[in-house]
Design a protein around this motif. Structure first.
Motif, PDB file in Angstrom:
ATOM      1  N   ALA B 220       0.856  -1.184   0.000  1.00  0.00           N
ATOM      2  CA  ALA B 220       0.000   0.000   0.000  1.00  0.00           C
ATOM      3  C   ALA B 220       0.894   1.236   0.000  1.00  0.00           C
ATOM      4  O   ALA B 220       2.006   1.204   0.528  1.00  0.00           O
ATOM      5  CB  ALA B 220      -0.922   0.002   1.215  1.00  0.00           C
ATOM      6  N   VAL B 221       0.397   2.301  -0.622  1.00  0.00           N
ATOM      7  CA  VAL B 221       1.221   3.498  -0.771  1.00  0.00           C
ATOM      8  C   VAL B 221       0.452   4.770  -0.432  1.00  0.00           C
ATOM      9  O   VAL B 221      -0.779   4.791  -0.481  1.00  0.00           O
ATOM     10  CB  VAL B 221       1.758   3.618  -2.220  1.00  0.00           C
ATOM     11  CG1 VAL B 221       2.858   2.605  -2.479  1.00  0.00           C
ATOM     12  CG2 VAL B 221       0.632   3.447  -3.238  1.00  0.00           C
ATOM     13  N   GLY B 222       1.202   5.792  -0.091  1.00  0.00           N
ATOM     14  CA  GLY B 222       0.623   7.103   0.175  1.00  0.00           C
ATOM     15  C   GLY B 222       1.285   8.142  -0.710  1.00  0.00           C
ATOM     16  O   GLY B 222       2.388   7.933  -1.224  1.00  0.00           O
ATOM     17  N   SER B 223       0.623   9.272  -0.920  1.00  0.00           N
ATOM     18  CA  SER B 223       1.143  10.421  -1.672  1.00  0.00           C
ATOM     19  C   SER B 223       1.270  10.206  -3.173  1.00  0.00           C
ATOM     20  O   SER B 223       1.818  11.057  -3.863  1.00  0.00           O
ATOM     21  CB  SER B 223       2.524  10.855  -1.152  1.00  0.00           C
ATOM     22  OG  SER B 223       2.368  11.544   0.046  1.00  0.00           O
ATOM     23  N   VAL B 224       0.823   9.053  -3.666  1.00  0.00           N
ATOM     24  CA  VAL B 224       0.933   8.832  -5.111  1.00  0.00           C
ATOM     25  C   VAL B 224      -0.416   8.486  -5.737  1.00  0.00           C
ATOM     26  O   VAL B 224      -0.480   7.903  -6.815  1.00  0.00           O
ATOM     27  CB  VAL B 224       1.973   7.725  -5.438  1.00  0.00           C
ATOM     28  CG1 VAL B 224       3.386   8.235  -5.194  1.00  0.00           C
ATOM     29  CG2 VAL B 224       1.708   6.465  -4.638  1.00  0.00           C
ATOM     30  N   ALA B 225      -1.488   8.847  -5.051  1.00  0.00           N
ATOM     31  CA  ALA B 225      -2.848   8.631  -5.551  1.00  0.00           C
ATOM     32  C   ALA B 225      -3.764   9.554  -4.750  1.00  0.00           C
ATOM     33  O   ALA B 225      -3.358  10.071  -3.712  1.00  0.00           O
ATOM     34  CB  ALA B 225      -3.248   7.166  -5.365  1.00  0.00           C
ATOM     35  N   PRO B 226      -5.004   9.765  -5.199  1.00  0.00           N
ATOM     36  CA  PRO B 226      -5.896  10.683  -4.468  1.00  0.00           C
ATOM     37  C   PRO B 226      -6.286  10.176  -3.087  1.00  0.00           C
ATOM     38  O   PRO B 226      -6.729  10.957  -2.244  1.00  0.00           O
ATOM     39  CB  PRO B 226      -7.146  10.774  -5.364  1.00  0.00           C
ATOM     40  CG  PRO B 226      -6.798  10.108  -6.645  1.00  0.00           C
ATOM     41  CD  PRO B 226      -5.610   9.253  -6.443  1.00  0.00           C
TER      42      PRO B 226
END
Ligand code: FAD
Ligand code: FES
Ligand code: FES
Lengths: 149, 290
Positions: B220-226
């Motif tokens: 899971a990732v943050g800052s690279v999608a809305p």
């Protein structure tokens, strides 16, 4: 609201707006101007105080959340007319230049030393990471904390 | 310019019941105030919507970390300081502790709460990727009752959530897993402390006994999608395959299709894509011991 806070050992009652910043209550209502304002948004640590024993940015604490709490500011660090060890070392080591960041730096250092008697270099840097200084370049601040351990 | 105080009202909730009554009486009129580390920044900038704020910081019902056989539950008011020092979380959910350690600096960690981080719904928040990888569930309460929702479906679109205005987040729970995973968390910002992420990556993976294949992987990732994003297609591209250069290169391509980084004040689309891709490969190398 009538705010009751114990500041530096004394119970104080202040008529304050519940959303007033603790920083302003301290500086403007209680005349404790040792606590500084830098950014006003949690980035610089100039406004650091201890709230119920925990380091906080007083610019981010609404008065309503300080009601009934115990606050310690830089003015409450010296005791019996004697400076706190950290205050001595900041003077000796040149840990302060213009002095705006210094109260916050010292409160953050005091909070660190209260948790850990002998912090290592990395722990000192982490403990002070929320405090910005535009003058010293930090080396002498870290040295002051090292000497106070 | 800073906000004008008389535009605001605030009161403290006596207990959870009182808080829910206030919120349901006039839904949307009152907004909860937890650690205030997001709200007071808006206040300082004069951008906090005028209105009524309900201080929930004193609510015991929203506090504490509880450990049972099946779950670790965190009250919504659990601070980063409490998270990063908790022994069971450190052992079983290390990515969440890593996120807590890298959030703001000590003074922010002492005030900021997990519930506030979730409800503030910033796509750049650092705990959500960890929560997604650990299959977190969120307990929402209102005067009508309580419900559990999977965190994976909590954010609907930018700043849009399944939570209603009369609801509070009461707790977050993480199911405990018997299987042993390798965990990986990496936040990239302008500096180690006090920086908002340009890319935030949370992953865990489990290798075949003595093989070169993943039995299971979570990303899971943050800052690279809305919104905070779980990367299901990327996971499928690395599980049950020999982790050779071709498979990794292909998975990286899929990963970069799955995310949607943008240009903004903190970084550029290209930088974010390049760094996210590199961190993705680092994740594979470290968890697979390549
Ligand atoms: C200097 C600084 C550095 C920061 N660094 C980081 C960082 O590195 N990573 C990061 O992710 N964040 C960071 N933040 C943002 C912030 O600290 C976190 O998002 C924090 O977790 C917010 O929690 P809070 O309790 O302070 O929220 P609050 O400001 O009290 O509330 C935030 C929002 O959540 C709502 N809310 C709060 N609790 C609940 C609840 N229980 N139920 C329903 N709604 C609720 C509020 O109504 C509001 O809309 C930083 C902030 C500052 C000022
Ligand atoms: S004035 Fe509070 S952190 Fe800068
Ligand atoms: S001494 Fe001037 S900002 Fe630190």
């Amino acid at each position: 609201m009538i705010l009751k806070i114990k500041v530096n050992g004394k119970l104080r009652k202040v008529d304050a707006h519940p959303m007033a910043r603790l920083l302003d209550v301290l500086r403007e209502d209680l005349a404790l101007t040792g606590t500084k304002e830098g950014c006003g948004e949690g980035e610089c640590g100039a406004c650091s105080v201890m709230l119920d024993g925990a380091l906080v940015n007083s610019c981010l604490v609404p008065a309503i959340q300080a009601d009934g709490a115990t606050v310690k500011t830089i003015e409450g660090l010296a005791s019996d007319g004697r400076l706190h060890r950290l205050q001595e070392e900041f003077m000796k080591c040149g840990g302060a230049q213009c002095g705006i960041c210094t109260p916050g730096m010292i409160m953050a250092s005091a909070s660190l030393l209260a948790k850990k008697k002998r912090p290592n270099e990395a722990e000192i840097r982490e403990g002070l990471a929320g405090n910005l200084c535009r003058c010293t370049g930090y080396a002498k601040i870290f040295e002051s904390v090292r000497s106070a351990r | 310019m800073r906000a004008y105080l008389p535009d605001y009202q605030a009161r403290s909730a006596k207990d959870l019941k009182d808080a829910l009554k206030v919120l349901s009486g006039e839904p949307g009129l009152w907004k909860p105030l937890a650690g205030a580390t997001d709200l007071m920044v808006l206040f300082a900038a004069g951008k906090l919507p005028r209105g009524r704020y309900l201080n929930i910081r004193g609510l015991k019902e929203l506090r504490g970390i509880g450990v049972t056989k099946d779950f670790v539950s965190l009250g919504a008011l659990t601070t980063y300081t409490e998270i990063r020092g908790h022994s069971v979380l450190m052992k079983e959910f290390p990515n969440l502790c890593a996120a807590a350690r890298e959030t703001g600096a000590i003074a922010i960690q002492n005030r900021g709460t997990i519930g506030g981080n979730i409800a503030n719904a910033s796509p750049a928040a650092d705990s959500p990727p960890a929560l997604l990888v650990y299959d977190a569930e969120i307990e929402l309460v209102s005067s009508k009752g309580a419900r559990w929702v999977p965190y994976a479906g909590f954010h609907l679109a930018y700043k849009k959530m399944v939570m209603r205005p009369d609801e509070l987040i009461r707790a977050v729970r993480l199911p405990r897993r018997a299987e042993k995973f390798a965990h990986f968390y990496r936040k990239i910002g302008t500096r180690r402390a006090q920086a908002i992420s340009k890319v935030c990556f949370s992953g865990k993976a489990r290798l075949e006994k003595n093989g070169r294949r993943f039995l299971d992987a979570r990303i899971a990732v943050g800052s690279v999608a809305p919104i905070p994003l779980r990367c299901l297609r990327t996971e499928a591209a690395i599980v049950s395959r020999d982790l050779d250069a071709r498979v990794i290169a292909n998975a990286r391509k899929i990963f970069l299709q799955e995310i949607s980084p943008i240009d903004d004040i903190r970084s550029t689309r290209d930088y974010r894509a390049a760094v996210a891709g590199n961190v993705f490969e680092q994740f594979i190398q470290e968890t697979a011991g390549l």
